[in-house]
Design a protein around this motif. Structure first.
Motif, mmCIF file in Angstrom:
data_model
loop_
_atom_site.group_PDB
_atom_site.id
_atom_site.type_symbol
_atom_site.label_atom_id
_atom_site.label_comp_id
_atom_site.label_asym_id
_atom_site.label_seq_id
_atom_site.Cartn_x
_atom_site.Cartn_y
_atom_site.Cartn_z
ATOM 1 N N GLY A 37 0.826 -1.218 0.000
ATOM 2 C CA GLY A 37 0.000 0.000 0.000
ATOM 3 C C GLY A 37 0.850 1.252 0.000
ATOM 4 N N ALA A 38 1.958 1.202 0.728
ATOM 5 C CA ALA A 38 2.829 2.370 0.828
ATOM 6 C C ALA A 38 3.596 2.600 -0.479
ATOM 7 N N GLN A 39 3.714 1.530 -1.309
ATOM 8 C CA GLN A 39 4.469 1.645 -2.564
ATOM 9 C C GLN A 39 3.618 2.170 -3.715
ATOM 10 N N ILE A 40 2.300 1.945 -3.617
ATOM 11 C CA ILE A 40 1.428 2.308 -4.739
ATOM 12 C C ILE A 40 1.369 3.818 -4.901
ATOM 13 N N ARG A 41 1.564 4.256 -6.142
ATOM 14 C CA ARG A 41 1.529 5.683 -6.413
ATOM 15 C C ARG A 41 0.116 6.070 -6.815
ATOM 16 N N ASN A 42 -0.392 7.112 -6.198
ATOM 17 C CA ASN A 42 -1.706 7.647 -6.560
ATOM 18 C C ASN A 42 -1.605 8.236 -7.966
ATOM 19 N N PRO A 43 -2.331 7.662 -8.946
ATOM 20 C CA PRO A 43 -2.192 8.140 -10.330
ATOM 21 C C PRO A 43 -2.960 9.433 -10.606
ATOM 22 N N VAL A 44 -3.775 9.876 -9.637
ATOM 23 C CA VAL A 44 -4.596 11.071 -9.860
ATOM 24 C C VAL A 44 -4.054 12.219 -9.002
ATOM 25 N N ALA A 45 -3.593 13.287 -9.647
ATOM 26 C CA ALA A 45 -3.056 14.442 -8.916
ATOM 27 C C ALA A 45 -4.153 15.073 -8.057
ATOM 28 N N ALA A 46 -3.754 15.498 -6.857
ATOM 29 C CA ALA A 46 -4.732 16.055 -5.906
ATOM 30 C C ALA A 46 -5.043 17.518 -6.240
ATOM 31 N N THR A 47 -5.589 17.729 -7.427
ATOM 32 C CA THR A 47 -5.979 19.077 -7.849
ATOM 33 C C THR A 47 -7.298 19.457 -7.169
ATOM 34 N N ASP A 48 -7.653 20.728 -7.252
ATOM 35 C CA ASP A 48 -8.944 21.168 -6.700
ATOM 36 C C ASP A 48 -10.085 20.394 -7.362
ATOM 37 N N ALA A 49 -9.953 20.153 -8.677
ATOM 38 C CA ALA A 49 -11.015 19.445 -9.409
ATOM 39 C C ALA A 49 -11.158 18.008 -8.893
ATOM 40 N N SER A 50 -10.018 17.355 -8.634
ATOM 41 C CA SER A 50 -10.066 15.980 -8.127
ATOM 42 C C SER A 50 -10.702 15.949 -6.740
ATOM 43 N N VAL A 51 -10.297 16.870 -5.865
ATOM 44 C CA VAL A 51 -10.846 16.912 -4.507
ATOM 45 C C VAL A 51 -12.361 17.184 -4.560
ATOM 46 N N ALA A 52 -12.770 18.077 -5.453
ATOM 47 C CA ALA A 52 -14.205 18.392 -5.579
ATOM 48 C C ALA A 52 -14.983 17.172 -6.079
ATOM 49 N N ALA A 53 -14.392 16.454 -7.050
ATOM 50 C CA ALA A 53 -15.055 15.244 -7.571
ATOM 51 C C ALA A 53 -15.139 14.193 -6.471
ATOM 52 N N GLY A 54 -14.067 14.061 -5.687
ATOM 53 C CA GLY A 54 -14.054 13.099 -4.587
ATOM 54 C C GLY A 54 -15.082 13.446 -3.529
ATOM 55 N N ARG A 55 -15.240 14.727 -3.267
ATOM 56 C CA ARG A 55 -16.227 15.171 -2.274
ATOM 57 C C ARG A 55 -17.639 14.806 -2.737
ATOM 58 N N ALA A 56 -17.892 14.990 -4.030
ATOM 59 C CA ALA A 56 -19.227 14.683 -4.574
ATOM 60 C C ALA A 56 -19.535 13.191 -4.413
ATOM 61 N N VAL A 57 -18.558 12.341 -4.712
ATOM 62 C CA VAL A 57 -18.750 10.891 -4.555
ATOM 63 C C VAL A 57 -18.965 10.569 -3.075
ATOM 64 N N PHE A 58 -18.162 11.198 -2.211
ATOM 65 C CA PHE A 58 -18.268 10.944 -0.774
ATOM 66 C C PHE A 58 -19.670 11.276 -0.265
ATOM 67 N N MET A 59 -20.189 12.436 -0.679
ATOM 68 C CA MET A 59 -21.513 12.855 -0.198
ATOM 69 C C MET A 59 -22.593 11.873 -0.661
ATOM 70 N N GLU A 60 -22.420 11.328 -1.870
ATOM 71 C CA GLU A 60 -23.428 10.433 -2.418
ATOM 72 C C GLU A 60 -23.341 9.027 -1.823
ATOM 73 N N LYS A 61 -22.119 8.505 -1.692
ATOM 74 C CA LYS A 61 -21.979 7.087 -1.348
ATOM 75 C C LYS A 61 -21.524 6.811 0.087
ATOM 76 N N CYS A 62 -20.858 7.759 0.706
ATOM 77 C CA CYS A 62 -20.172 7.463 1.971
ATOM 78 C C CYS A 62 -20.771 8.197 3.168
ATOM 79 N N ALA A 63 -21.344 9.379 2.920
ATOM 80 C CA ALA A 63 -21.776 10.235 4.036
ATOM 81 C C ALA A 63 -22.878 9.598 4.872
ATOM 82 N N ALA A 64 -23.674 8.708 4.266
ATOM 83 C CA ALA A 64 -24.761 8.070 5.013
ATOM 84 C C ALA A 64 -24.208 7.367 6.249
ATOM 85 N N CYS A 65 -23.040 6.754 6.115
ATOM 86 C CA CYS A 65 -22.429 6.077 7.262
ATOM 87 C C CYS A 65 -21.400 6.968 7.958
ATOM 88 N N HIS A 66 -20.508 7.571 7.165
ATOM 89 C CA HIS A 66 -19.380 8.295 7.775
ATOM 90 C C HIS A 66 -19.735 9.724 8.159
#
Ligand code: HEC
Length: 141
Positions: A37-66
């Motif tokens: 896990g520590a060796q795997i490189r994240n292929p997606v740069a942590a740009t504002d657009a990526s963080v915003a897209a991740g937030r949208a997925v989180f709100m839809e799929k994860c927020a119900a529990c987390h």
């Protein structure tokens, strides 16, 4: 006890399934993460657009529990034997490296899967977007 009997029946059924298909029962998710896990490189740069897209997925799929803030206080709390993790902690139980967090999102926390896996339900790019979003939630230690 009803619960215990249900647990045994489930265990027996999954053992039979494993025997019948020759597929090994899923591995237990490693506490503290894995060397891989520590060796795997994240292929997606942590740009504002990526963080915003991740937030949208989180709100839809994860927020119900987390919870909408990721602190583990979603509406789903109390419905599961294992409480949803507080994702604002500085480090995570199953590893904080991007590759470990990705693995938990993709495959869930094995073997009980109180944290379900999202393989095939969320694209890999979106899983990395969520990994990038979770980084913004973690308290700096
Ligand atoms: C059905 C409720 C539920 C949903 C939906 C859910 N989770 Fe979880 N999650 C859990 C539970 C419960 C745990 C704790 C599992 C354990 O420790 O066995 C957990 C654990 C985790 C962990 C590990 C935290 C640590 O300390 O290692 C991460 C990361 C995580 N979830 C991310 C997500 C993301 C991202 C999503 C959405 C794609 C999501 N979860 C959706 C219930 C859920």
């Amino acid at each position: 006890m009803k619960c215990a009997r249900y647990g045994l029946a489930t265990l027996a059924a999954s053992t039979l399934l494993a025997l019948a298909t020759g597929v090994a029962i899923a591995q237990v998710t490693a506490v503290g993460g894995t060397p891989e896990g520590a060796q795997i490189r994240n292929p997606v740069a942590a740009t504002d657009a990526s963080v915003a897209a991740g937030r949208a997925v989180f709100m839809e799929k994860c927020a119900a529990c987390h919870g909408e803030r990721g602190d583990g206080h979603g509406k789903g709390i109390g419905e599961y034997g294992t409480p949803p993790a507080d994702l604002t902690r500085a480090s995570y139980t199953y590893g904080t490296a991007d590759g470990d967090v990705f693995d938990v999102i993709q495959n869930g926390v094995q073997p009980r899967l109180a944290m379900p896996g999202w393989d095939g339900l969320i694209s890999e790019t979106d899983m990395w977007n969520v990994v990038n979003y979770l980084r913004t939630l973690r308290r700096r230690s």
